[in-house]
Design a protein around this motif. Structure first.
Motif, PDB file in Angstrom:
ATOM      1  N   SER A   1      47.469  58.055  94.654  1.00 16.48           N
ATOM      2  CA  SER A   1      48.509  58.090  95.439  1.00 16.48           C
ATOM      3  C   SER A   1      49.973  58.106  94.450  1.00 16.48           C
ATOM      4  N   LEU A   2      51.004  58.410  95.378  1.00 18.87           N
ATOM      5  CA  LEU A   2      52.233  59.005  94.686  1.00 18.87           C
ATOM      6  C   LEU A   2      52.606  57.414  93.806  1.00 18.87           C
ATOM      7  N   ILE A   3      52.766  56.449  94.283  1.00 20.25           N
ATOM      8  CA  ILE A   3      53.123  55.201  93.718  1.00 20.25           C
ATOM      9  C   ILE A   3      51.783  54.365  93.491  1.00 20.25           C
ATOM     10  N   PHE A   4      51.400  54.052  92.402  1.00 16.41           N
ATOM     11  CA  PHE A   4      50.210  53.523  92.249  1.00 16.41           C
ATOM     12  C   PHE A   4      50.190  52.355  91.295  1.00 16.41           C
ATOM     13  N   GLY A   5      49.241  51.511  91.598  1.00 13.97           N
ATOM     14  CA  GLY A   5      49.214  50.208  90.894  1.00 13.97           C
ATOM     15  C   GLY A   5      47.917  49.565  91.027  1.00 13.97           C
ATOM     16  N   THR A   6      47.293  49.121  89.717  1.00 14.39           N
ATOM     17  CA  THR A   6      46.154  48.244  89.915  1.00 14.39           C
ATOM     18  C   THR A   6      46.203  46.966  88.737  1.00 14.39           C
ATOM     19  N   ASN A   7      45.498  45.938  89.385  1.00 13.37           N
ATOM     20  CA  ASN A   7      45.477  44.806  88.565  1.00 13.37           C
ATOM     21  C   ASN A   7      46.680  44.291  87.917  1.00 13.37           C
ATOM     22  N   LEU A   8      47.649  44.305  88.752  1.00 14.20           N
ATOM     23  CA  LEU A   8      49.214  43.913  88.562  1.00 14.20           C
ATOM     24  C   LEU A   8      49.521  42.700  88.944  1.00 14.20           C
ATOM     25  N   THR A   9      50.805  41.889  88.396  1.00 13.44           N
ATOM     26  CA  THR A   9      51.173  40.800  89.209  1.00 13.44           C
ATOM     27  C   THR A   9      52.602  41.025  89.112  1.00 13.44           C
ATOM     28  N   ASP A  10      52.940  40.657  90.422  1.00 15.72           N
ATOM     29  CA  ASP A  10      54.507  40.382  90.543  1.00 15.72           C
ATOM     30  C   ASP A  10      55.236  41.813  90.500  1.00 15.72           C
ATOM     31  N   VAL A  11      55.150  42.822  91.394  1.00 18.21           N
ATOM     32  CA  VAL A  11      55.651  43.821  91.709  1.00 18.21           C
ATOM     33  C   VAL A  11      56.528  43.926  92.857  1.00 18.21           C
ATOM     34  N   VAL A  12      57.732  44.702  92.708  1.00 11.18           N
ATOM     35  CA  VAL A  12      58.455  44.950  93.607  1.00 11.18           C
ATOM     36  C   VAL A  12      59.022  46.354  93.995  1.00 11.18           C
ATOM     37  N   ILE A  13      58.767  46.828  95.096  1.00 15.02           N
ATOM     38  CA  ILE A  13      59.254  48.355  95.417  1.00 15.02           C
ATOM     39  C   ILE A  13      60.266  48.187  96.376  1.00 15.02           C
ATOM     40  N   THR A  14      61.641  48.269  96.104  1.00 13.17           N
ATOM     41  CA  THR A  14      62.635  48.269  97.093  1.00 13.17           C
ATOM     42  C   THR A  14      63.828  49.152  96.741  1.00 13.17           C
ATOM     43  N   GLY A  15      64.904  48.833  97.625  1.00 11.95           N
ATOM     44  CA  GLY A  15      66.132  49.671  97.417  1.00 11.95           C
ATOM     45  C   GLY A  15      67.202  49.073  98.130  1.00 11.95           C
ATOM     46  N   GLN A  16      68.163  50.135  98.311  1.00 11.99           N
ATOM     47  CA  GLN A  16      69.128  50.072  99.478  1.00 11.99           C
ATOM     48  C   GLN A  16      68.902  51.030 100.866  1.00 11.99           C
ATOM     49  N   ASN A  17      67.692  50.870 101.063  1.00 10.98           N
ATOM     50  CA  ASN A  17      67.245  52.070 102.209  1.00 10.98           C
ATOM     51  C   ASN A  17      67.058  53.293 101.608  1.00 10.98           C
ATOM     52  N   GLY A  18      66.782  53.456 100.413  1.00 13.75           N
ATOM     53  CA  GLY A  18      66.476  54.812  99.684  1.00 13.75           C
ATOM     54  C   GLY A  18      65.464  55.408 100.402  1.00 13.75           C
ATOM     55  N   THR A  19      65.045  56.717  99.938  1.00 14.40           N
ATOM     56  CA  THR A  19      63.987  57.321 100.679  1.00 14.40           C
ATOM     57  C   THR A  19      63.008  57.995  99.872  1.00 14.40           C
ATOM     58  N   ILE A  20      61.772  57.819 100.385  1.00  9.64           N
ATOM     59  CA  ILE A  20      60.615  58.354  99.564  1.00  9.64           C
ATOM     60  C   ILE A  20      59.889  59.409 100.432  1.00  9.64           C
ATOM     61  N   ASP A  21      60.060  60.669 100.068  1.00  6.80           N
ATOM     62  CA  ASP A  21      59.488  61.637 101.024  1.00  6.80           C
ATOM     63  C   ASP A  21      58.136  62.049 100.351  1.00  6.80           C
ATOM     64  N   GLY A  22      57.008  61.931 101.173  1.00  6.30           N
ATOM     65  CA  GLY A  22      55.548  62.498 100.481  1.00  6.30           C
ATOM     66  C   GLY A  22      55.417  63.914 100.809  1.00  6.30           C
ATOM     67  N   GLN A  23      56.268  64.566 101.522  1.00  6.11           N
ATOM     68  CA  GLN A  23      56.264  66.089 101.657  1.00  6.11           C
ATOM     69  C   GLN A  23      54.847  66.360 102.053  1.00  6.11           C
ATOM     70  N   GLY A  24      54.414  65.660 103.024  1.00  4.95           N
ATOM     71  CA  GLY A  24      53.029  65.878 103.373  1.00  4.95           C
ATOM     72  C   GLY A  24      52.535  67.063 104.077  1.00  4.95           C
ATOM     73  N   SER A  25      53.378  67.897 104.337  1.00  2.00           N
ATOM     74  CA  SER A  25      53.013  69.176 105.251  1.00  2.00           C
ATOM     75  C   SER A  25      51.919  70.122 104.429  1.00  2.00           C
ATOM     76  N   TYR A  26      52.170  70.285 103.024  1.00  2.00           N
ATOM     77  CA  TYR A  26      51.225  70.697 102.135  1.00  2.00           C
ATOM     78  C   TYR A  26      49.688  70.314 102.276  1.00  2.00           C
ATOM     79  N   TRP A  27      49.335  69.155 102.671  1.00  2.00           N
ATOM     80  CA  TRP A  27      48.552  68.283 102.656  1.00  2.00           C
ATOM     81  C   TRP A  27      47.766  68.452 103.928  1.00  2.00           C
ATOM     82  N   TRP A  28      48.735  68.376 104.871  1.00  2.00           N
ATOM     83  CA  TRP A  28      48.344  68.429 106.251  1.00  2.00           C
ATOM     84  C   TRP A  28      47.637  69.816 106.718  1.00  2.00           C
ATOM     85  N   ASP A  29      48.196  70.912 105.942  1.00  2.00           N
ATOM     86  CA  ASP A  29      47.782  72.289 106.564  1.00  2.00           C
ATOM     87  C   ASP A  29      46.498  72.241 105.486  1.00  2.00           C
ATOM     88  N   LYS A  30      46.511  71.895 104.510  1.00  2.00           N
ATOM     89  CA  LYS A  30      44.787  71.843 103.987  1.00  2.00           C
ATOM     90  C   LYS A  30      43.871  71.291 104.607  1.00  2.00           C
TER      91      LYS A  30
END
Length: 636
Positions: free
Chosen positions: A154-183
């Motif tokens: 995954s783009l943002i990945f974690g395993t065997n973790l404790t206490d993780v926060v992914i947050t913001g001021q409504n910032g954007t994460i764009d997966g630019q998925g068109s490359y994968w959808w086309d494939k």
């Protein structure tokens, strides 16, 4: 469907079209208190809510990050998180992504860590496939979704973790998925596409206050994890983007999802526990969920249309999926029949809706199914076939004893249903044209051997809604619910020529709990006629029409008896007819009748004079049908 060993309390699968969800489960383990944390930002600080605040902080640019949308920041993210991981046991750390466009490949998170996106920060997922590490398939899936073997991390990945926060001021994460959808569409994938955010075998997770767009695959996928808060996400996927589920808690315990807005090319929320026998073998169900204040839609077509209905549906299809051709010439009878037959399998799985898109759709009769919605786009016109061989023959109605136009049987209605539950026929004021002139001509020439078809007839059914449509030129009666209960008819425009024979507008017949409101009717016969069969046949059948409400009426009543043999013994009491602002001057028109009235508004006609306060033997309490609340559903 990923549904193996799901174990949770009153949580619904959210697939296809979803309305506003409000479902609250009080679970002590999820009453998490959030802290107010701070991020240094220029001249001041930004406060944000989180399950834990951090003692140490850094900015991506401290590690060589360049926010120009072109330079790869994969090493900057990896270096930053590796450096900050040393503070896991010393109050934790946060990495701030400042304003800019930050191109990056995948990176792994660490424990006691916060990733914070400024409101003007955009993470852009790399389309360089060499940056995406391959990892083994998930044990509860046994194989990849897109390909049998491995999967991209995954783009943002974690395993065997404790206490993780992914947050913001409504910032954007764009997966630019068109490359994968086309494939995917070209069958070029050798491994399964990456998920946008995936956290595995972890505890205490918060994902919040972000805009997530264009994921290559699922957006948010916590798996084999516990104590998860997902809130205030805006998740957006384009039309027909494949498998872009919004939020998929998978083999997780104690999950709270709230205040999210999701437009998805697939499931908005799918509660999973692995896939088939692999999920059973792992044996870790998803359980203990709270889902509340959620707005979900499935992207389908150029936009989504919301409409009110007694129930929304989990599954959706368009008539063209079944070979429908909207040229006004090609018969679509088989397309309607095939579509409804296929969709009937979902009656026990959240129901289904069939969307009729813009076009002219020629068709013969078709039968509806339970837990089903027929939705007509505003530019859709259903044209009833004038080929008589397309119209099945039915027996006469038991409360009528014989045909009305001819003594034998009768033709099926254009839209027909019997022994159904939860049926909606609605739209954006789309049109159903019965093309009745063929039948009227045969009636006038005495050429009918069977009784003409009605436009819409629902028999022996419960929970019916017919609304927001234009109905024109029915061969005979327009809307005929019979031997049915709990019926809402509203927002119909019904039009027939003045001299068209027997084109009654709405005829509730031997029905209970019927609500008719906000309709406009021009008819060659009765506008509304409450029936209970015909003569001795109706008496023998013994099922009266009762508990009817009419609202927003322009013309209250017309009572006509027989000249020189008036109808007598009529009693009307405790009746309030809600008239519209465009009401007619004459509200009651009575001829050849006699009786009394009490407490009637508008005041009844002189042939039914007021006789003080008394009750006729009719129900005067609030009827159950008045309490039905419509949900907001979504369609193409």
């Amino acid at each position: 469907m990923f549904s193996t060993m799901v174990s949770f309390f009153n949580v619904v699968y959210f697939v296809q079209v979803i309305g506003v969800i409000s479902l609250v489960l009080t679970l002590g383990s999820l009453n998490v208190k959030v802290a107010e944390c701070r991020v240094a930002s220029g001249p001041g600080n930004i406060e944000y809510p989180a399950i834990n605040c951090r003692k140490h902080s850094a900015v991506l640019t401290d590690f060589g990050g360049v926010g120009d949308g072109k330079t790869s920041n994969t090493k900057a993210f990896q270096s930053a998180i590796s450096k900050l991981s040393q503070y896991a046991s010393d109050g934790g750390s946060q990495l701030v992504v400042p304003p800019g466009k930050w191109l990056t490949g995948p990176f792994n998170l660490t424990s006691h860590f916060t990733l914070f996106l400024h409101k003007d920060a955009v993470l852009l997922a790399s389309q360089d496939e060499s940056e995406w590490t391959q990892i083994p398939v998930l044990p509860s899936y046994g194989r990849g979704n897109d390909a049998p073997d491995r999967r991209s991390i995954s783009l943002i990945f974690g395993t065997n973790l404790t206490d993780v926060v992914i947050t913001g001021q409504n910032g954007t994460i764009d997966g630019q998925g068109s490359y994968w959808w086309d494939k995917l569409h070209k069958n070029e994938l050798k491994v399964t596409r990456p998920v946008l955010i995936e956290i595995m075998y972890s505890d205490q997770i918060q994902i919040s206050h972000l805009t997530l767009v264009n994921s290559p695959n699922w957006f948010v996928h916590p798996i084999y994890s516990s104590n998860i808060i997902i809130q205030w996400l805006t998740i957006l996927a384009p039309v027909k983007s494949p498998n872009t589920d919004g939020i998929d808690p998978d083999s997780c315990t104690n999950v709270r999802i709230e205040d999210c807005y999701i437009v998805s090319g697939d499931d908005c929320i799918a509660v999973k526990s692995g896939l088939d026998e692999y999920g059973i073998k792992v044996g870790k169900p998803t359980q203990h969920l709270i889902i509340r204040r959620l707005k979900c839609r499935v992207a389908s077509g150029p936009g989504n249309i919301e409409y009110p209905a007694i129930n929304c549906r989990k599954h959706s299809a368009v008539l063209t999926d079944f070979g429908g051709v909207g040229d006004g010439k090609t018969s679509n009878t088989k397309a309607f029949q095939s579509a409804i037959s296929k969709l009937s399998q979902y009656a026990s799985d959240g129901g289904s809706q069939l969307v009729v898109p813009p076009g002219k759709w020629l068709t013969g009769p078709f039968n509806l199914t339970s837990h089903f919605t027929l939705f007509l786009h505003k530019d859709a016109v259903l044209l009833a076939s004038q080929v008589e061989s397309e119209w099945p023959q039915l027996p006469v109605l038991p409360s009528y004893g014989r045909g009305r136009d001819a003594p034998g049987g009768r033709f099926s209605s254009l839209i027909f249903g019997t022994n159904l539950t939860d049926v909606v026929i609605t739209g954006q004021n789309g049109t159903i044209d019965g093309q009745g002139s063929y039948w009227w001509d045969k009636f006038h020439k005495n050429q009918l051997t069977l009784t003409r078809p009605y436009m819409i007839e629902i028999m022996y059914s419960d929970q019916i809604q017919i609304s927001n449509l234009t109905l024109v030129n029915s061969p005979s009666w327009f809307v005929h619910p019979i031997y049915s209960s709990n019926i809402i008819i509203q927002g119909l425009t019904i039009l027939a020529p003045v001299d068209s024979p027997n084109t009654d507008g709405i005829d509730p017949d031997s029905c209970t709990n019927t609500r008719i409101e906000d309709c406009f009717i021009v008819s060659g016969d009765d506008c509304i006629s409450a029936k209970s069969g015909w003569d001795e046949y109706g008496i023998k059948f013994g099922r009266p029409t009762q508990d009817v409400i009419a609202k927003n009426v322009t013309y209250s009543a017309k009572l006509e008896g027989i000249s020189n043999d008036p109808f007598t013994g009529i009693c009307v009491s405790n009746v309030t007819i809600q008239v519209s602002e465009q009401k007619k001057k004459l509200q009651w028109n009575c001829t050849n009748v006699a009786g009394v009235a009490s407490n009637v508004t508008p005041v009844s006609c002189p042939l039914l004079p007021e006789k003080g306060k008394f009750d006729c033997p009719f129900p005067n309490d609030k009827l159950p049908i008045e309490n039905v609340q419509l949900k907001t559903c979504s369609s193409v």
